[in-house]
Design a protein around this motif. Structure first.
Motif, short mmCIF file in Angstrom:
data_model
loop_
_atom_site.label_atom_id
_atom_site.label_comp_id
_atom_site.label_asym_id
_atom_site.label_seq_id
_atom_site.Cartn_x
_atom_site.Cartn_y
_atom_site.Cartn_z
N GLN A 103 38.20 22.12 91.13
CA GLN A 103 37.45 21.27 92.14
C GLN A 103 37.67 19.87 91.88
O GLN A 103 37.67 19.11 92.73
CB GLN A 103 36.06 21.58 92.18
CG GLN A 103 35.79 23.25 92.90
CD GLN A 103 34.18 23.60 92.72
OE1 GLN A 103 33.51 22.86 92.16
NE2 GLN A 103 33.98 24.59 93.77
N GLN A 152 41.12 18.86 92.83
CA GLN A 152 41.80 19.55 93.97
C GLN A 152 42.41 18.72 94.98
O GLN A 152 43.50 19.19 95.63
CB GLN A 152 40.42 20.06 94.91
CG GLN A 152 39.64 18.91 95.35
CD GLN A 152 38.40 19.50 96.24
OE1 GLN A 152 38.26 20.81 96.69
NE2 GLN A 152 37.49 18.65 96.93
N LYS A 188 36.56 26.64 87.10
CA LYS A 188 36.15 26.27 88.48
C LYS A 188 35.72 24.63 88.80
O LYS A 188 36.25 24.09 89.82
CB LYS A 188 34.69 27.01 88.87
CG LYS A 188 34.35 26.86 90.13
CD LYS A 188 33.06 27.86 90.43
CE LYS A 188 32.67 27.35 91.77
NZ LYS A 188 31.53 28.37 92.30
#
Length: 134
Positions: free
Chosen positions: A18, A21, A14
């Motif tokens: 991010q 991104q 995760k």
């Protein structure tokens, strides 16, 4: 190469997704893709190194490390390589011979990867801690 390491389910993937991104990301779990498929604009995320080691269980620890490091090195030359590693050791020695081989070989592979990489970040429940930066 940038490595992110932490325990299972500590938020590594995760965090990586991010963090990168705004880049074109390609995610591979349990495989290292051919380097010819990517450019310097690409971020290639490779995870599940324990699966890669399991596929090469017929080799010695040194052969596994050499083979995987060669592939990672080739990929690192053409793209931004991000490796997501699960910390498996923590001092617990498995009774099963194959599980010991897996843990020991991953440990040796991670040592080689850490030495090669320009940055290593530990993720502890979603919180990053840079432990190597060159």
């Amino acid at each position: 190469m940038h490595i992110y390491i932490g325990g299972a389910y500590n938020g590594k993937r995760k965090y990586v997704k991010q963090y990168y991104q705004s880049y074109r990301q390609y995610v591979f779990e349990g495989e290292i893709p051919e380097s010819s498929a990517f450019t310097t604009q690409d971020v290639v995320i490779v995870g599940r190194f324990e699966q890669l080691v399991q596929q090469l269980i017929h080799l010695t620890e040194d052969e596994v490390v050499e083979q995987l490091m060669e592939k990672l090195g080739q990929l690192d030359k053409v793209a931004t390589l991000v490796c997501v590693c699960t910390d498996m050791g923590r001092g617990i020695v498995p009774l099963d011979k194959e599980q010991r081989f897996l843990r020991d070989t991953c440990g040796r592979l991670y040592q080689a990867m850490f030495a090669y990489s320009h940055q290593v970040t530990r993720i502890w429940y979603g919180i990053p801690q840079v432990i190597k930066e060159t």
